[in-house]
Design a protein around this motif. Structure first.
Motif, PDB file in Angstrom:
ATOM      1  N   GLY A  81       0.793  -1.222   0.000  1.00 46.92           N
ATOM      2  CA  GLY A  81       0.000   0.000   0.000  1.00 46.92           C
ATOM      3  C   GLY A  81       0.828   1.275   0.000  1.00 46.92           C
ATOM      4  N   ASN A  82       0.188   2.367   0.446  1.00 52.36           N
ATOM      5  CA  ASN A  82       0.846   3.672   0.449  1.00 52.36           C
ATOM      6  C   ASN A  82       1.594   3.895   1.764  1.00 52.36           C
ATOM      7  OD1 ASN A  82      -1.158   4.265   2.339  1.00 52.36           O
ATOM      8  ND2 ASN A  82      -2.484   5.249   0.815  1.00 52.36           N
ATOM      9  N   VAL A  83       2.081   5.115   1.948  1.00 53.99           N
ATOM     10  CA  VAL A  83       2.873   5.434   3.134  1.00 53.99           C
ATOM     11  C   VAL A  83       2.047   5.260   4.404  1.00 53.99           C
ATOM     12  CG1 VAL A  83       4.188   7.231   4.308  1.00 53.99           C
ATOM     13  CG2 VAL A  83       4.302   7.037   1.814  1.00 53.99           C
ATOM     14  N   THR A  84       0.794   5.701   4.363  1.00 57.17           N
ATOM     15  CA  THR A  84      -0.062   5.548   5.539  1.00 57.17           C
ATOM     16  C   THR A  84      -0.222   4.075   5.908  1.00 57.17           C
ATOM     17  OG1 THR A  84      -1.274   7.572   4.980  1.00 57.17           O
ATOM     18  CG2 THR A  84      -2.342   6.045   6.505  1.00 57.17           C
ATOM     19  N   ASP A  85      -0.368   3.226   4.899  1.00 56.55           N
ATOM     20  CA  ASP A  85      -0.535   1.791   5.153  1.00 56.55           C
ATOM     21  C   ASP A  85       0.690   1.195   5.855  1.00 56.55           C
ATOM     22  OD1 ASP A  85      -3.052   1.714   3.982  1.00 56.55           O
ATOM     23  OD2 ASP A  85      -2.244   1.330   1.981  1.00 56.55           O
ATOM     24  N   ARG A 135       6.509   0.839  -2.676  1.00 51.02           N
ATOM     25  CA  ARG A 135       6.521   1.935  -3.631  1.00 51.02           C
ATOM     26  C   ARG A 135       7.665   2.888  -3.318  1.00 51.02           C
ATOM     27  NH1 ARG A 135       0.233   3.725  -3.524  1.00 51.02           N
ATOM     28  NH2 ARG A 135       1.322   5.706  -3.240  1.00 51.02           N
ATOM     29  N   ASP A 137       7.717   6.131  -2.907  1.00 51.81           N
ATOM     30  CA  ASP A 137       7.446   7.099  -1.839  1.00 51.81           C
ATOM     31  C   ASP A 137       7.469   6.446  -0.465  1.00 51.81           C
ATOM     32  OD1 ASP A 137       5.141   5.675  -2.532  1.00 51.81           O
ATOM     33  OD2 ASP A 137       3.795   7.252  -1.868  1.00 51.81           O
ATOM     34  N   VAL A 138       7.120   5.152  -0.412  1.00 52.73           N
ATOM     35  CA  VAL A 138       7.165   4.426   0.856  1.00 52.73           C
ATOM     36  C   VAL A 138       8.615   4.238   1.304  1.00 52.73           C
ATOM     37  CG1 VAL A 138       6.640   2.238   1.997  1.00 52.73           C
ATOM     38  CG2 VAL A 138       4.961   3.282   0.467  1.00 52.73           C
ATOM     39  N   ASN A 141       9.907   7.499   2.712  1.00 52.33           N
ATOM     40  CA  ASN A 141       9.357   7.837   4.026  1.00 52.33           C
ATOM     41  C   ASN A 141       9.912   6.924   5.126  1.00 52.33           C
ATOM     42  OD1 ASN A 141       6.915   9.954   4.316  1.00 52.33           O
ATOM     43  ND2 ASN A 141       7.059   9.188   2.213  1.00 52.33           N
TER      44      ASN A 141
END
Length: 265
Positions: A81-85, A135, A137-138, A141
């Motif tokens: 998933g994304n960074v929040t995930d 990803r 961006d992940v 971060n």
């Protein structure tokens, strides 16, 4: 079936083996040494290898050997998933409330890392498995999550574990800031040709027999078919023992291996 034929107490090539019973290959020993060095530095590390090379098992072995009074390991498996995930996954592992906003998650994780290090004197270790799916961006971060520039010593040890493509991705310029932070990089290959017989003997002894059930030509056939990757070796050894048992053979021959290869093909 072959357990009864060859007098085995259990199936010798099951994947769920206790970390302390893993075969001590040369590559495994080198990786363990590098991971222990990384843990001392509390830095960031990269462990890559082909599917079935045993990289996760070795990381688990090192993690379970740590003094729980000095280290706390957080393991995050496959995350796409994304960074929040990914932040939520880390927060869950740490036993934290999963905040809704990214900033709140980031702050919560950082506070927990500080609490462990400064108050409890425990070194947190974060293992991110199947990291080739993360990803871009992940990845960036996660680098920021370990950034304690104003501290003289790193507080969070982070280990990325993934397939060979992850090593290639991190060589790209977009990931240079992360690549520069990696103090340990190790690519795990399969067993060496001369390690194959001791490996099979080790697994058979754990199952309760001292017999050498694999003939020398069979060993060469296994190596040629698997490149020494433990997971492939285990599967081929299991199937070929079944085939040999059906024929009531005293040992596994190269012909049995060939039949097993055809069945898996």
């Amino acid at each position: 079936m072959y357990r009864q034929v060859y007098g085995l107490a259990c199936h010798p090539f099951e994947k769920d083996l206790e970390p302390g019973k893993l075969f001590a290959s040369q590559a495994a020993g080198e990786l363990e040494a590098r991971l222990n060095y990384l843990l001392q530095l509390r830095g960031m590390g990269l462990v890559t290898g082909e599917v079935g090379s045993g990289k996760t098992s070795i990381c688990r072995k090192v993690a379970t050997s740590l003094n729980t009074g000095l280290h706390k390991v957080f393991y995050v498996p496959l995350t796409t998933g994304n960074v929040t995930d990914i932040y939520k996954s880390i927060a869950w592992e740490m036993g934290l409330t999963t905040e809704r906003s990214l900033a709140a998650l980031y702050r919560s994780i950082r506070l927990e890392v500080n609490r462990l290090c400064l108050e409890l004197k425990i070194r947190p270790v974060l293992i991110i498995d199947e990291a080739q799916y993360l990803r871009n961006d992940v990845l960036e971060n996660l680098r920021l999550l370990s950034n304690y520039e104003m501290d003289s010593q790193n507080r969070l040890c982070m280990i990325f574990v993934g397939q060979a493509e992850l090593r290639r991705r991190l060589s790209l310029s977009v990931h240079e800031p992360l690549a520069q932070r990696l103090v340990v990089r190790y690519h795990l290959f399969g067993l060496a040709r001369e390690e194959l017989q001791p490996y099979l003997k080790h697994r058979l002894e754990l199952a309760g027999t001292q017999m050498d059930l694999f003939e020398q030509p069979a060993l060469e056939a296994i190596f040629q078919a698997t490149n020494g990757l433990p997971r492939k070796v285990n599967l081929l050894a299991h199937l070929s023992l079944n085939i040999a048992a059906i024929e009531q053979a005293q040992s596994v021959t190269a012909k049995h291996i060939q039949t097993a290869v055809e069945e898996t093909g």
